[in-house]
Write a protein that holds these residues in place. Sequence first.
Motif, PDB file in Angstrom:
ATOM      1  N   PHE A 151       1.099  -1.196   0.072  1.00 42.52           N
ATOM      2  CA  PHE A 151       0.251  -0.138   0.059  1.00 42.52           C
ATOM      3  C   PHE A 151       0.940   1.253  -0.362  1.00 42.52           C
ATOM      4  N   LEU A 152       0.168   2.361  -0.548  1.00 45.12           N
ATOM      5  CA  LEU A 152       0.970   3.664  -0.448  1.00 45.12           C
ATOM      6  C   LEU A 152      -0.031   4.501   0.510  1.00 45.12           C
ATOM      7  N   ILE A 153       0.709   5.628   1.100  1.00 46.50           N
ATOM      8  CA  ILE A 153      -0.216   6.646   1.957  1.00 46.50           C
ATOM      9  C   ILE A 153       0.532   7.911   1.666  1.00 46.50           C
ATOM     10  N   ASP A 154      -0.348   8.835   1.269  1.00 45.07           N
ATOM     11  CA  ASP A 154      -0.024  10.417   1.150  1.00 45.07           C
ATOM     12  C   ASP A 154      -1.115  11.305   1.702  1.00 45.07           C
ATOM     13  N   GLY A 155      -0.815  12.539   1.901  1.00 44.28           N
ATOM     14  CA  GLY A 155      -1.429  13.588   2.204  1.00 44.28           C
ATOM     15  C   GLY A 155      -1.664  14.526   0.742  1.00 44.28           C
ATOM     16  N   THR A 156      -2.984  14.967   0.709  1.00 44.79           N
ATOM     17  CA  THR A 156      -2.919  15.978  -0.224  1.00 44.79           C
ATOM     18  C   THR A 156      -3.814  17.148   0.449  1.00 44.79           C
ATOM     19  N   GLU A 157      -3.463  18.339  -0.179  1.00 44.15           N
ATOM     20  CA  GLU A 157      -4.399  19.603   0.193  1.00 44.15           C
ATOM     21  C   GLU A 157      -5.239  20.300  -0.875  1.00 44.15           C
ATOM     22  N   ARG A 158      -6.056  20.884  -0.565  1.00 47.28           N
ATOM     23  CA  ARG A 158      -7.070  21.819  -1.632  1.00 47.28           C
ATOM     24  C   ARG A 158      -6.959  23.187  -1.021  1.00 47.28           C
ATOM     25  N   PRO A 159      -7.087  23.901  -1.835  1.00 46.96           N
ATOM     26  CA  PRO A 159      -7.171  25.406  -1.759  1.00 46.96           C
ATOM     27  C   PRO A 159      -8.614  25.799  -1.151  1.00 46.96           C
ATOM     28  N   ILE A 160      -8.816  26.729  -0.452  1.00 50.84           N
ATOM     29  CA  ILE A 160     -10.146  27.329  -0.162  1.00 50.84           C
ATOM     30  C   ILE A 160      -9.819  28.795   0.095  1.00 50.84           C
ATOM     31  N   ASN A 161     -11.200  29.488  -0.009  1.00 48.66           N
ATOM     32  CA  ASN A 161     -11.101  30.918   0.464  1.00 48.66           C
ATOM     33  C   ASN A 161     -10.857  31.155   1.578  1.00 48.66           C
ATOM     34  N   ARG A 162     -10.347  32.332   1.902  1.00 44.04           N
ATOM     35  CA  ARG A 162      -9.799  32.644   3.050  1.00 44.04           C
ATOM     36  C   ARG A 162     -10.842  33.235   4.150  1.00 44.04           C
ATOM     37  N   PRO A 163     -11.077  32.259   5.325  1.00 45.27           N
ATOM     38  CA  PRO A 163     -12.202  32.481   6.140  1.00 45.27           C
ATOM     39  C   PRO A 163     -12.260  33.807   6.909  1.00 45.27           C
ATOM     40  N   LYS A 164     -13.569  34.356   6.999  1.00 45.01           N
ATOM     41  CA  LYS A 164     -13.588  35.497   7.644  1.00 45.01           C
ATOM     42  C   LYS A 164     -13.605  35.559   9.162  1.00 45.01           C
ATOM     43  N   ASP A 165     -13.678  34.588   9.876  1.00 46.81           N
ATOM     44  CA  ASP A 165     -13.286  34.232  10.978  1.00 46.81           C
ATOM     45  C   ASP A 165     -11.802  34.375  11.592  1.00 46.81           C
ATOM     46  N   PRO A 166     -11.444  35.144  12.376  1.00 43.55           N
ATOM     47  CA  PRO A 166      -9.850  35.136  12.816  1.00 43.55           C
ATOM     48  C   PRO A 166      -9.524  33.566  13.199  1.00 43.55           C
ATOM     49  N   ASP A 167     -10.074  32.925  14.014  1.00 40.61           N
ATOM     50  CA  ASP A 167      -9.803  31.659  14.366  1.00 40.61           C
ATOM     51  C   ASP A 167      -9.661  30.486  13.377  1.00 40.61           C
ATOM     52  N   ASP A 168     -10.650  30.734  12.527  1.00 41.62           N
ATOM     53  CA  ASP A 168     -10.867  29.771  11.331  1.00 41.62           C
ATOM     54  C   ASP A 168      -9.478  30.027  10.390  1.00 41.62           C
ATOM     55  N   GLN A 169      -9.043  31.403  10.115  1.00 43.78           N
ATOM     56  CA  GLN A 169      -8.078  31.759   9.368  1.00 43.78           C
ATOM     57  C   GLN A 169      -6.858  31.258   9.990  1.00 43.78           C
ATOM     58  N   GLN A 170      -6.682  30.743  11.264  1.00 42.63           N
ATOM     59  CA  GLN A 170      -5.359  29.991  11.793  1.00 42.63           C
ATOM     60  C   GLN A 170      -5.782  28.788  11.364  1.00 42.63           C
ATOM     61  N   ASP A 171      -6.646  28.147  11.921  1.00 42.96           N
ATOM     62  CA  ASP A 171      -7.053  26.801  11.716  1.00 42.96           C
ATOM     63  C   ASP A 171      -6.576  26.200  10.455  1.00 42.96           C
ATOM     64  N   TYR A 172      -7.168  27.132   9.300  1.00 48.07           N
ATOM     65  CA  TYR A 172      -7.149  26.283   8.005  1.00 48.07           C
ATOM     66  C   TYR A 172      -5.864  26.959   7.042  1.00 48.07           C
ATOM     67  N   TYR A 173      -4.903  27.766   7.982  1.00 50.38           N
ATOM     68  CA  TYR A 173      -3.745  28.147   7.287  1.00 50.38           C
ATOM     69  C   TYR A 173      -2.584  27.030   6.992  1.00 50.38           C
TER      70      TYR A 173
END
Length: 298
Positions: free
Chosen positions: A131-153
Amino acid sequence: MLSYSKVEGKSNILQSLTGLNQSEFKTLLKSFEVAWQEYVQKPRARRYGEGRHAELSSSADKLLFILVYFRLYPTQVVQGFLFGLGQTQACEWIHKLSRILNQALGYEKQLPEREPARLAAVLRACPSLEFLIDGTERPINRPKDPDDQQDYYSGKKKRHSVTNNVISERGGKVMFLSDTYCGRVHDKAICDGEEYEFPEGSRLLQDTGFQGFAPPGVTIRQPKKKPCNQPLSEADKQRNREISKERVEIEHQISGIKRCNILVHKFRNRTDNFIDDVMETACGLHNFRLTQRQLKAA
């Protein structure tokens, strides 16, 4: 106005619009029609079809509509314009047909497993146990909530994103897809949180982002990290190159999944859980294409 009758027989155009060739489209259409009939037969206050005439009248047009959306990811205004719909109607059809497409891929047995508790049982059915394992990221729009901005960055990608782990069989399909997490969550942290278990005797290829992940009974193949202020030996460099040649397969798998531009462009939809649903469906479409082309080559 775009319709299936206009692209039928034009395989290059159809494949550019949907990611599927003519044969693959027709094969998936059979399961899509079954899923659609189950949807329209559900009990409701007014029988489906008694209202105004639907612009997407045939099942082929409906399948073309949602595959074009996944493949090209136009704005809803543009998607509606292509198919003779308003933006509001296009939005309704997108969310309705996304569920139908996912269900059709489930009938084709092409969707990845989502429950970590069932991972070992699913992988045990793979004869090679490689088996093979890897992570992959996808871009999203910048959240408006400051806490979400940190979590999703994501410090790795220097943008706001979401991330998933993908596990595939060597030479086969995507077998497992993790939940969707905030961009700051590390690949190994997802493994630890979901507590992955593999069949005894498995062989797992992973990159250095999974440093320290070693399930019991599994042989790990991972490149060696460069020691601090010290060069890698030539033997270590050669071993890393050999591992990379094997591990590149998971990069090809992720590239196949991201043939759907809905995963490549900044994700604009705000419906709850839709960002996770589209990743599952895109994995199913990749598995479907791979299966159909393996059957053709056999």
